[in-house]
Design a protein around this motif. Structure first.
Motif, PDB file in Angstrom:
ATOM      1  N   TRP A 176       7.044  -1.921  -8.387  1.00 49.52           N
ATOM      2  CA  TRP A 176       8.101  -0.961  -8.061  1.00 49.52           C
ATOM      3  C   TRP A 176       9.455  -1.651  -8.191  1.00 49.52           C
ATOM      4  O   TRP A 176       9.734  -2.603  -7.462  1.00 49.52           O
ATOM      5  CB  TRP A 176       7.947  -0.447  -6.628  1.00 49.52           C
ATOM      6  CG  TRP A 176       6.649   0.237  -6.346  1.00 49.52           C
ATOM      7  CD1 TRP A 176       5.537  -0.313  -5.780  1.00 49.52           C
ATOM      8  CD2 TRP A 176       6.334   1.600  -6.622  1.00 49.52           C
ATOM      9  NE1 TRP A 176       4.534   0.605  -5.678  1.00 49.52           N
ATOM     10  CE2 TRP A 176       4.990   1.812  -6.185  1.00 49.52           C
ATOM     11  CE3 TRP A 176       7.031   2.673  -7.188  1.00 49.52           C
ATOM     12  CZ2 TRP A 176       4.357   3.029  -6.306  1.00 49.52           C
ATOM     13  CZ3 TRP A 176       6.392   3.895  -7.292  1.00 49.52           C
ATOM     14  CH2 TRP A 176       5.080   4.073  -6.859  1.00 49.52           C
ATOM     15  N   LYS A 198       0.583  -2.280  -9.067  1.00 52.24           N
ATOM     16  CA  LYS A 198       1.803  -1.509  -9.315  1.00 52.24           C
ATOM     17  C   LYS A 198       3.033  -2.366  -9.054  1.00 52.24           C
ATOM     18  O   LYS A 198       3.067  -3.150  -8.106  1.00 52.24           O
ATOM     19  CB  LYS A 198       1.837  -0.278  -8.400  1.00 52.24           C
ATOM     20  CG  LYS A 198       3.025   0.642  -8.616  1.00 52.24           C
ATOM     21  CD  LYS A 198       2.946   1.371  -9.943  1.00 52.24           C
ATOM     22  CE  LYS A 198       4.111   2.335 -10.118  1.00 52.24           C
ATOM     23  NZ  LYS A 198       4.068   3.088 -11.389  1.00 52.24           N
ATOM     24  N   HIS A 212       0.802  -1.216   0.000  1.00 49.91           N
ATOM     25  CA  HIS A 212       0.000   0.000   0.000  1.00 49.91           C
ATOM     26  C   HIS A 212       0.839   1.274   0.000  1.00 49.91           C
ATOM     27  O   HIS A 212       0.286   2.369  -0.110  1.00 49.91           O
ATOM     28  CB  HIS A 212      -0.926   0.010   1.229  1.00 49.91           C
ATOM     29  CG  HIS A 212      -0.201  -0.216   2.534  1.00 49.91           C
ATOM     30  ND1 HIS A 212       0.550   0.754   3.152  1.00 49.91           N
ATOM     31  CD2 HIS A 212      -0.106  -1.324   3.302  1.00 49.91           C
ATOM     32  CE1 HIS A 212       1.064   0.281   4.263  1.00 49.91           C
ATOM     33  NE2 HIS A 212       0.695  -0.985   4.378  1.00 49.91           N
ATOM     34  N   LYS A 213       2.148   1.171   0.089  1.00 52.57           N
ATOM     35  CA  LYS A 213       2.989   2.358   0.135  1.00 52.57           C
ATOM     36  C   LYS A 213       3.595   2.648  -1.227  1.00 52.57           C
ATOM     37  O   LYS A 213       4.063   1.739  -1.915  1.00 52.57           O
ATOM     38  CB  LYS A 213       4.115   2.190   1.164  1.00 52.57           C
ATOM     39  CG  LYS A 213       4.938   3.461   1.379  1.00 52.57           C
ATOM     40  CD  LYS A 213       6.038   3.231   2.392  1.00 52.57           C
ATOM     41  CE  LYS A 213       6.749   4.553   2.685  1.00 52.57           C
ATOM     42  NZ  LYS A 213       7.321   5.182   1.487  1.00 52.57           N
ATOM     43  N   GLU A 214       3.603   3.906  -1.606  1.00 50.97           N
ATOM     44  CA  GLU A 214       4.203   4.305  -2.863  1.00 50.97           C
ATOM     45  C   GLU A 214       5.731   4.235  -2.764  1.00 50.97           C
ATOM     46  O   GLU A 214       6.317   4.638  -1.760  1.00 50.97           O
ATOM     47  CB  GLU A 214       3.791   5.743  -3.214  1.00 50.97           C
ATOM     48  CG  GLU A 214       2.294   5.932  -3.447  1.00 50.97           C
ATOM     49  CD  GLU A 214       1.845   5.329  -4.765  1.00 50.97           C
ATOM     50  OE1 GLU A 214       2.309   5.783  -5.820  1.00 50.97           O
ATOM     51  OE2 GLU A 214       1.024   4.393  -4.732  1.00 50.97           O
ATOM     52  N   ASN A 215       6.350   3.722  -3.831  1.00 52.78           N
ATOM     53  CA  ASN A 215       7.810   3.713  -3.944  1.00 52.78           C
ATOM     54  C   ASN A 215       8.498   3.222  -2.673  1.00 52.78           C
ATOM     55  O   ASN A 215       9.321   3.928  -2.069  1.00 52.78           O
ATOM     56  CB  ASN A 215       8.313   5.118  -4.295  1.00 52.78           C
ATOM     57  CG  ASN A 215       9.721   5.077  -4.869  1.00 52.78           C
ATOM     58  OD1 ASN A 215      10.141   4.089  -5.450  1.00 52.78           O
ATOM     59  ND2 ASN A 215      10.454   6.164  -4.698  1.00 52.78           N
TER      60      ASN A 215
END
Length: 216
Positions: free
Chosen positions: A171, A169, A70-73
């Motif tokens: 990453w 997504k 759930h965390k970006e990058n």
């Protein structure tokens, strides 16, 4: 009699060599880099998974990274806490005319134990979970079929815990993780865990003629 024996042995050797050569050129087509497909999954530490898939014919590139959180990058340190929800994964670019989705799934289930929840060997945590990410309904159906096929094989006696999840997504991991084993083969974890697994992989898939000629 001696000449006849030599002739029989020679014929046998020629036959064996012919079979070996035939094996080596199996799927030896030129890769079509304009029509590559992508597959993302996690099966434990990505150092080993990446190194093995990079040896296969038809695979153009393998990138280690993170998905399913759930965390970006996210960073490696954050993923290792288990709090971001990501799994260590690899994203594979491959030519489906040379190696199929089904073959890649066979390799996936060969490389890790899909019956151990959030764990592969001594690597423990949700980041090491067994998971297949799909991009659309058609790929989801193929993933489910591959899972059923592996379950039916009887290779693993326990209940499968592999997740099949929509890819939201991917990453890429930090640069130092890319090609990690090749750059650090004597690192303790690599020499004790990754190296032996790669050797087992090479033996099995080399016998099937699925490795690139330079590593077969």
């Amino acid at each position: 009699m001696k000449k006849l024996l030599i002739l029989i042995i020679s014929i046998f050797l020629i036959s064996c060599n012919g079979q070996e050569n035939k094996k080596l050129v199996t799927n030896n087509k030129k890769m079509d880099k304009q029509n590559l497909e992508y597959l993302t999954f996690g099966g434990g530490c990505f150092w080993c998974v990446e190194s093995c898939f990079n040896l296969l014919k038809g695979v153009d590139k393998v990138i280690s990274g993170y998905s399913g959180g759930h965390k970006e990058n996210p960073t490696y340190e954050e993923v290792c806490t288990g709090e971001t929800g990501h799994a260590e994964v690899v994203q594979i670019a491959y030519d489906p005319k040379i190696i199929s989705y089904e073959q890649l799934m066979d390799v996936f289930f060969f490389l890790h134990d899909p019956t151990t929840l959030n764990r592969q060997g001594n690597d423990i945590g949700t980041q090491y979970r067994s998971v297949i990410f799909y991009k659309d309904d058609a790929e989801k159906a193929k993933a489910e079929q591959a899972l059923k096929k592996s379950e039916a094989s009887g290779k693993y006696s326990g209940k499968y815990v592999t997740e099949i999840t929509k890819l939201e997504k991917f990453w890429p991991a930090e640069q130092y993780h890319q090609g990690y084993y090749e750059a650090n083969p004597t690192q303790p974890y690599c020499s004790a865990v990754v190296g032996p697994k790669i050797a087992k992989f090479k033996k099995h898939y080399g016998d099937l003629g699925m490795l690139r000629p330079e590593v077969d």
